[in-house]
Design a protein around this motif. Structure first.
Motif, mmCIF file in Angstrom:
data_model
loop_
_atom_site.group_PDB
_atom_site.id
_atom_site.type_symbol
_atom_site.label_atom_id
_atom_site.label_comp_id
_atom_site.label_asym_id
_atom_site.label_seq_id
_atom_site.Cartn_x
_atom_site.Cartn_y
_atom_site.Cartn_z
ATOM 1 N N GLN A 41 0.854 -1.187 0.000
ATOM 2 C CA GLN A 41 0.000 0.000 0.000
ATOM 3 C C GLN A 41 0.891 1.238 0.000
ATOM 4 O OE1 GLN A 41 -2.617 0.111 3.407
ATOM 5 N NE2 GLN A 41 -4.296 0.963 2.233
ATOM 6 N N GLY A 42 0.397 2.327 -0.564
ATOM 7 C CA GLY A 42 1.187 3.552 -0.654
ATOM 8 C C GLY A 42 1.692 4.027 0.707
ATOM 9 N N ASP A 43 2.900 4.577 0.740
ATOM 10 C CA ASP A 43 3.450 5.115 1.979
ATOM 11 C C ASP A 43 4.211 6.402 1.691
ATOM 12 O OD1 ASP A 43 5.825 4.348 0.812
ATOM 13 O OD2 ASP A 43 6.353 2.824 2.297
ATOM 14 N N LYS A 44 4.968 6.867 2.672
ATOM 15 C CA LYS A 44 5.647 8.161 2.562
ATOM 16 C C LYS A 44 6.743 8.171 1.498
ATOM 17 C CE LYS A 44 8.737 6.947 6.383
ATOM 18 N NZ LYS A 44 9.100 7.222 7.793
ATOM 19 N N THR A 45 7.168 6.986 1.024
ATOM 20 C CA THR A 45 8.207 6.941 -0.011
ATOM 21 C C THR A 45 7.691 7.491 -1.336
ATOM 22 O OG1 THR A 45 7.629 4.709 -0.782
ATOM 23 C CG2 THR A 45 9.224 4.869 1.029
ATOM 24 N N GLY A 46 6.380 7.385 -1.539
ATOM 25 C CA GLY A 46 5.798 7.821 -2.805
ATOM 26 C C GLY A 46 5.987 6.823 -3.927
ATOM 27 N N ASP A 47 6.582 5.659 -3.601
ATOM 28 C CA ASP A 47 6.764 4.629 -4.624
ATOM 29 C C ASP A 47 5.420 4.025 -5.008
ATOM 30 O OD1 ASP A 47 9.464 5.086 -4.445
ATOM 31 O OD2 ASP A 47 9.866 3.367 -3.138
ATOM 32 N N LYS A 48 5.325 3.575 -6.247
ATOM 33 C CA LYS A 48 4.079 2.991 -6.732
ATOM 34 C C LYS A 48 3.786 1.693 -5.987
ATOM 35 C CE LYS A 48 1.815 1.827 -11.120
ATOM 36 N NZ LYS A 48 2.006 1.770 -12.584
ATOM 37 N N PRO A 49 2.637 1.614 -5.313
ATOM 38 C CA PRO A 49 2.344 0.416 -4.534
ATOM 39 C C PRO A 49 1.778 -0.724 -5.379
ATOM 40 C CG PRO A 49 0.601 2.024 -4.232
ATOM 41 C CD PRO A 49 1.637 2.668 -5.106
ATOM 42 N N LEU A 50 1.869 -1.919 -4.838
ATOM 43 C CA LEU A 50 1.330 -3.106 -5.483
ATOM 44 C C LEU A 50 -0.167 -2.965 -5.728
ATOM 45 C CD1 LEU A 50 2.002 -5.978 -6.467
ATOM 46 C CD2 LEU A 50 1.667 -6.785 -4.124
ATOM 47 N N SER A 51 -0.859 -2.321 -4.809
ATOM 48 C CA SER A 51 -2.310 -2.134 -4.963
ATOM 49 C C SER A 51 -2.638 -1.368 -6.247
ATOM 50 C CB SER A 51 -2.892 -1.408 -3.744
ATOM 51 O OG SER A 51 -2.229 -0.178 -3.525
ATOM 52 N N ASP A 52 -1.835 -0.372 -6.591
ATOM 53 C CA ASP A 52 -2.071 0.388 -7.824
ATOM 54 C C ASP A 52 -1.783 -0.461 -9.062
ATOM 55 O OD1 ASP A 52 -2.822 2.575 -6.385
ATOM 56 O OD2 ASP A 52 -1.147 3.864 -6.988
ATOM 57 N N ILE A 53 -0.749 -1.296 -8.981
ATOM 58 C CA ILE A 53 -0.407 -2.173 -10.107
ATOM 59 C C ILE A 53 -1.535 -3.171 -10.362
ATOM 60 C CG2 ILE A 53 1.212 -3.957 -10.897
ATOM 61 C CD1 ILE A 53 3.391 -2.479 -9.258
ATOM 62 N N VAL A 54 -2.100 -3.700 -9.277
ATOM 63 C CA VAL A 54 -3.204 -4.654 -9.410
ATOM 64 C C VAL A 54 -4.450 -3.958 -9.970
ATOM 65 C CG1 VAL A 54 -4.747 -6.223 -8.159
ATOM 66 C CG2 VAL A 54 -2.316 -6.153 -7.579
ATOM 67 N N LYS A 55 -4.710 -2.737 -9.529
ATOM 68 C CA LYS A 55 -5.845 -1.971 -10.066
ATOM 69 C C LYS A 55 -5.710 -1.778 -11.578
ATOM 70 C CE LYS A 55 -7.211 0.910 -6.107
ATOM 71 N NZ LYS A 55 -7.288 2.310 -5.618
ATOM 72 N N GLU A 56 -4.510 -1.429 -12.005
ATOM 73 C CA GLU A 56 -4.274 -1.222 -13.440
ATOM 74 C C GLU A 56 -4.472 -2.519 -14.217
ATOM 75 O OE1 GLU A 56 -0.391 0.450 -13.737
ATOM 76 O OE2 GLU A 56 -0.961 2.364 -12.832
#
Length: 229
Positions: free
Chosen positions: A31-46
């Motif tokens: 899940q998204g955090d303070k790093t701002g890196d693209k989270p797995l949740s966003d990849i799965v949504k796409e």
């Protein structure tokens, strides 16, 4: 187990109208955090949006997490009904989670149940294992067994009884068997990919909607040491 998809390096292990299960890679954040890196949740949504040609926002509920340097099974909910029920299932520990780990020093016993009391240090993002209960500690329990003795490491299979912060990492370190690559907990060197050799191998639970029994197994990372198990 048949891999349903590997698009964009996303390894889908199971998928239906209610849930989707993927094999997390080293470095992925769930899940998204303070790093701002693209989270797995966003990849799965796409992935879902593209596969099913869905207009608008895709619903995806985060049910549980894995530490960033670990690999293995992560389950997401595709509907609000599934999310509510899965939250209860995980909260009530109506799941069976099995992990594999590669450790530097072979434990003294081939199989054992470990019980410690863990305290968490938010500042260093670590946990510490204590033999007895102290103020602020939480009981942690797991069972391990030796899967295979490798040349320089030992492969363990671990069944979790509780779900504490860094529990496996901390408890194995406490018995003198730190996980390969886990500098936070006593490993002597890091892994080239920055990960640790801890893999969420199997997840068993009752499907939140169909009530069928699900048993999902995640292939180990594509690495010579893992493949030698």
């Amino acid at each position: 187990m048949k891999i349903l998809s590997t698009k964009e390096n996303l390894q889908v292990l199971y998928e239906d109208n209610h849930i989707i299960v993927v094999n997390k890679r080293v470095g992925d954040i769930v899940q998204g955090d303070k790093t701002g890196d693209k989270p797995l949740s966003d990849i799965v949504k796409e992935y879902i949006k593209d596969k099913y040609n869905k207009p608008g926002e895709v619903f995806l509920g985060v049910v549980h997490r894995l530490d960033r340097p670990t690999t293995g099974i992560v389950m997401f909910a595709r509907t609000s009904k599934a999310l509510t029920r899965l939250n209860e299932i995980f909260k009530n520990r109506e799941t069976q989670k099995t992990y594999w780990a590669l450790v530097k020093n072979k434990p003294s016993l081939p199989e054992a149940t470990l019980t410690h009391y863990l305290t968490r240090n938010e500042k260093s993002n670590t946990s510490k294992a204590h033999a007895k209960e102290i103020s602020g500690s939480k009981k942690a329990s797991l069972t391990y067994k030796v899967l295979k003795n490798l040349t320089n490491y030992t492969a363990l299979e671990i069944d979790l009884h509780t779900g504490r912060h860094h529990q496996i990492r901390c408890q194995l370190s406490a018995i003198g068997s730190p996980i390969k690559g886990d500098l936070k907990y006593g490993a002597d060197r890091s892994n080239p990919d920055g990960g640790i050799c801890l893999h969420a191998r199997k997840l068993s639970l009752t499907h939140p909607v169909t009530k069928n029994i699900l048993e999902i197994i995640a292939p180990v990372p594509d690495d010579a040491l893992w493949r030698s198990i």
